[in-house]
Design an enzyme around this catalytic site. Structure first.
Site, PDB file in Angstrom:
ATOM      1  CE  LYS A 159     -28.684 -15.303  11.896  1.00  0.00           C
ATOM      2  NZ  LYS A 159     -29.663 -16.010  11.040  1.00  0.00           N
TER       3      LYS A 159
HETATM    4  N1  PMP Z   1     -34.159 -20.065  11.446  1.00  0.00           N
HETATM    5  C1  PMP Z   1     -33.038 -19.817  10.754  1.00  0.00           C
HETATM    6  C2  PMP Z   1     -32.214 -20.963  10.284  1.00  0.00           C
HETATM    7  C3  PMP Z   1     -32.658 -18.494  10.475  1.00  0.00           C
HETATM    8  O1  PMP Z   1     -31.544 -18.240   9.805  1.00  0.00           O
HETATM    9  C4  PMP Z   1     -33.487 -17.436  10.927  1.00  0.00           C
HETATM   10  C5  PMP Z   1     -33.113 -16.016  10.611  1.00  0.00           C
HETATM   11  N2  PMP Z   1     -32.290 -15.457  11.595  1.00  0.00           N
HETATM   12  C6  PMP Z   1     -34.644 -17.751  11.651  1.00  0.00           C
HETATM   13  C7  PMP Z   1     -34.955 -19.080  11.892  1.00  0.00           C
HETATM   14  C8  PMP Z   1     -35.536 -16.677  12.197  1.00  0.00           C
HETATM   15  O2  PMP Z   1     -34.915 -16.010  13.261  1.00  0.00           O
HETATM   16  P1  PMP Z   1     -35.202 -14.479  13.552  1.00  0.00           P
HETATM   17  O3  PMP Z   1     -36.654 -14.324  13.625  1.00  0.00           O
HETATM   18  O4  PMP Z   1     -34.519 -14.212  14.843  1.00  0.00           O
HETATM   19  O5  PMP Z   1     -34.610 -13.703  12.417  1.00  0.00           O
END
Ligand code: PMP
Length: 315
Positions: A159
């Site tokens: 991220k």
């Molecule tokens: N893809 C992206 C681009 C995201 O920003 C997120 C949110 N964090 C997710 C998928 C889903 O990830 P998570 O379930 O860990 O929040």
């Protein structure tokens, strides 16, 4: 929330949000050199606890991203979980919240592109947070003309702040065009993910979801849903590349993410998915998921850090 709040954690200590400042020369502000997380705290009024969902997994992912961006934090994942619990206790939240840790190149250096020469900073804050995609029932998506960033450009498995311009362009255009969410394709035209969510199709009694090598973020909600589907519904997940046109003929479709939870998709590019309503497997998974994240499912309570908000700071 008690008076004088919200409190945040910044540069090693708790302080009021208004006092947590960074300078205009901050490297991350100019170049997006940050690693962040989104973690939810889910309020359960029945037992008066706020359940933070899989915080250690979020912090492990954050630390992996820090490794990638050469950000050195003086904390382990367990330290960060402890600090997060203290932040929640000190703020006395009695509602659903969104927790945002951010590790970043805090160096006051603007014309420097060498990660190893830049000092690091860390901040952690939490805000009251309800629904992310504010739509009842199944949402309407479009395939975005923006393609998903590749691992050879900015690795999407982390991220990274700057990476999110990709998601923001796609989301903004989708919403301005009247859709709820954008689906991004890879450079070679396979389905990658939503702007802030992973994607699942239901076909022939199985879940299908793109692999991490199709430039998705390896979502923690995605992993939770895969486990719940297998263990509780006997539904297996196939990880493989998905063609755009496969979405149109899926029986059901949904998105997963910390902010978006489990969001059913009823339409993509003006084609109905199934009958356009929330599908049967989607509904069953959603019911399971919402029980789990609110600490109501004993079998999965180890996924939640339950925080009892101390009486002394309640107002
Ligand atoms: N893809 C992206 C681009 C995201 O920003 C997120 C949110 N964090 C997710 C998928 C889903 O990830 P998570 O379930 O860990 O929040």
């Amino acid at each position: 929330m008690p008076v004088g709040r919200p409190l945040v954690f910044h540069e090693g200590g708790f302080m009021p949000l208004a006092e947590a400042k960074i300078g205009i020369m901050t490297h991350a502000l100019h170049y997006g050199t940050s690693i962040f997380e989104g973690i939810r705290g889910n309020w359960n009024p029945d037992d008066g606890k706020l359940y933070i969902f899989r915080p250690a997994d979020h912090y492990r992912r954050l630390l992996e991203g820090c490794h990638m961006l050469m950000i050195k934090l003086p904390y382990t994942a367990d330290d960060l979980v402890r600090i997060t619990i203290e932040l929640v206790e000190r703020n006395g939240f009695q509602e659903d919240i969104y927790i945002r840790p951010i590790a970043f190149k805090g160096a006051q250096k603007v014309a420097n592109l060498k990660l190893h020469e830049l000092e690091d900073s860390f901040a952690l804050l939490a805000i009251p947070f309800g629904a992310y995609i504010d739509t009842q029932g199944a949402i309407r998506c479009c395939t975005s003309p923006w393609r998903r960033i590749e691992d050879t450009m900015i690795p999407p498995r982390f991220k990274i702040g700057g990476l999110y311009v990709n998601s923001i362009l796609a989301k903004t255009d989708a919403v301005l065009a009247g859709f709820d969410e954008a689906i991004l394709l890879t450079q070679d035209g396979h389905v990658s993910e939503g702007s802030g969510e992973n994607l699942f199709l239901v076909k022939g009694g199985k879940l299908i979801t793109p692999p991490v090598s199709d430039n998705i973020l390896g979502g923690i909600t995605r992993d939770s849903v895969v486990q719940l589907a297998r263990n509780e519904l006997g539904v297996e997940t196939v990880e493989r590349s998905i063609d755009r046109s496969e979405m149109y003929v899926a029986e059901e479709m949904f998105l997963t993410g910390t902010a978006a939870h489990l969001t059913p998709v009823g339409q993509v590019d003006h084609r109905l998915i199934g009958d356009g309503q929330v599908g049967t497997i989607t509904k069953a998974l959603s019911d399971l998921y919402f029980g789990v994240i609110k600490g109501r499912n004993a079998k999965y309570k180890h996924w939640c850090a339950g925080v009892t908000v101390p009486k002394l700071i309640r107002v």
